[in-house]
Design a protein around this motif. Structure first.
Motif, short mmCIF file in Angstrom:
data_model
loop_
_atom_site.label_atom_id
_atom_site.label_comp_id
_atom_site.label_asym_id
_atom_site.label_seq_id
_atom_site.Cartn_x
_atom_site.Cartn_y
_atom_site.Cartn_z
N LEU A 33 0.83 -1.19 0.00
CA LEU A 33 0.00 0.00 0.00
C LEU A 33 0.87 1.25 0.00
N ARG A 34 0.22 2.36 -0.28
CA ARG A 34 0.90 3.65 -0.31
C ARG A 34 0.15 4.58 0.61
N ILE A 35 0.92 5.26 1.47
CA ILE A 35 0.32 6.17 2.44
C ILE A 35 0.93 7.56 2.29
N ASP A 36 0.25 8.53 2.86
CA ASP A 36 0.66 9.93 2.86
C ASP A 36 0.87 10.33 4.31
N SER A 37 2.09 10.78 4.66
CA SER A 37 2.40 11.09 6.05
C SER A 37 3.20 12.38 6.16
N ASP A 38 3.04 13.07 7.28
CA ASP A 38 3.84 14.27 7.53
C ASP A 38 5.18 13.91 8.17
N LEU A 39 5.38 12.62 8.49
CA LEU A 39 6.64 12.14 9.05
C LEU A 39 7.30 11.16 8.10
N ALA A 40 8.62 11.23 7.98
CA ALA A 40 9.36 10.24 7.20
C ALA A 40 9.52 8.98 8.05
N ILE A 41 9.54 7.84 7.39
CA ILE A 41 9.82 6.56 8.06
C ILE A 41 10.91 5.88 7.24
N ASP A 42 11.97 5.44 7.92
CA ASP A 42 13.11 4.85 7.23
C ASP A 42 12.73 3.61 6.42
N VAL A 43 13.39 3.45 5.27
CA VAL A 43 13.22 2.26 4.43
C VAL A 43 13.60 1.03 5.25
N ASP A 44 12.89 -0.06 5.05
CA ASP A 44 13.06 -1.35 5.73
C ASP A 44 12.52 -1.37 7.14
N THR A 45 11.88 -0.29 7.60
CA THR A 45 11.28 -0.28 8.93
C THR A 45 10.04 -1.17 8.95
N PRO A 46 9.97 -2.15 9.86
CA PRO A 46 8.74 -2.95 10.00
C PRO A 46 7.60 -2.04 10.46
N ILE A 47 6.41 -2.28 9.93
CA ILE A 47 5.27 -1.41 10.22
C ILE A 47 3.98 -2.23 10.24
N SER A 48 3.06 -1.86 11.11
CA SER A 48 1.72 -2.47 11.16
C SER A 48 0.72 -1.44 10.69
N VAL A 49 -0.24 -1.88 9.89
CA VAL A 49 -1.30 -1.01 9.37
C VAL A 49 -2.63 -1.59 9.80
N THR A 50 -3.43 -0.79 10.51
CA THR A 50 -4.74 -1.25 10.96
C THR A 50 -5.83 -0.48 10.24
N PHE A 51 -6.69 -1.21 9.57
CA PHE A 51 -7.84 -0.65 8.87
C PHE A 51 -9.02 -0.67 9.82
N LYS A 52 -9.77 0.42 9.86
CA LYS A 52 -10.98 0.53 10.70
C LYS A 52 -10.66 0.18 12.15
N ALA A 53 -9.68 0.85 12.72
CA ALA A 53 -9.18 0.55 14.07
C ALA A 53 -10.27 0.60 15.13
N GLN A 54 -11.25 1.46 14.98
CA GLN A 54 -12.30 1.61 16.00
C GLN A 54 -13.39 0.55 15.90
N SER A 55 -13.36 -0.24 14.84
CA SER A 55 -14.39 -1.25 14.62
C SER A 55 -13.97 -2.60 15.21
N VAL A 56 -14.96 -3.39 15.62
CA VAL A 56 -14.65 -4.75 16.09
C VAL A 56 -14.19 -5.63 14.93
N LYS A 57 -14.47 -5.18 13.71
CA LYS A 57 -14.06 -5.93 12.52
C LYS A 57 -12.79 -5.34 11.89
N ASN A 58 -11.94 -4.74 12.73
CA ASN A 58 -10.72 -4.16 12.19
C ASN A 58 -9.77 -5.25 11.71
N GLN A 59 -8.83 -4.86 10.87
CA GLN A 59 -7.85 -5.80 10.36
C GLN A 59 -6.48 -5.15 10.38
N THR A 60 -5.49 -5.88 10.87
CA THR A 60 -4.12 -5.38 10.91
C THR A 60 -3.25 -6.20 9.98
#
Length: 103
Positions: free
Chosen positions: A50-77
């Motif tokens: 995926l591609r995201i837009d951020s005001d902070l840089a994150i170093d290449v190769d940094t492990p990252i978790s992405v959670t969709f619909k975090a406030q929902s009981v049906k969220n997915q990470t």
């Protein structure tokens, strides 16, 4: 967007879904070991990443978790790592993530 970026060769091998800047939650660890969390706009999503837009840089190769619909009981990470982080003319960062392939 620069003229050259409009004519880039399509490198994706799977279908891409335009997320229309849907907000997602990301979490990663800074180079100093600090746990970081941020809500960012997801621009594109595909089977491979995926591609995201951020005001902070994150170093290449940094492990990252992405959670969709975090406030929902049906969220997915999903887990992945930073593939590319490019600062735009606006000062924000266009960050491409590659997702972990878990069998």
């Amino acid at each position: 967007m620069s003229e050259s970026s409009n004519h880039e060769i399509e490198r994706r091998q799977s279908f891409r879904l335009d997320m229309e800047k849907e907000l997602v939650d990301i979490a990663w660890e800074s180079p100093q070991g600090q746990a970081m969390k941020k809500k960012v706009a997801c621009l594109d999503f595909s089977k491979g990443g995926l591609r995201i837009d951020s005001d902070l840089a994150i170093d290449v190769d940094t492990p990252i978790s992405v959670t969709f619909k975090a406030q929902s009981v049906k969220n997915q990470t999903l887990k992945g790592k930073v593939l590319r982080c490019v600062q735009q003319e606006t000062g924000w960062f266009d960050i491409a993530l590659i997702l972990d392939t878990e069998a």
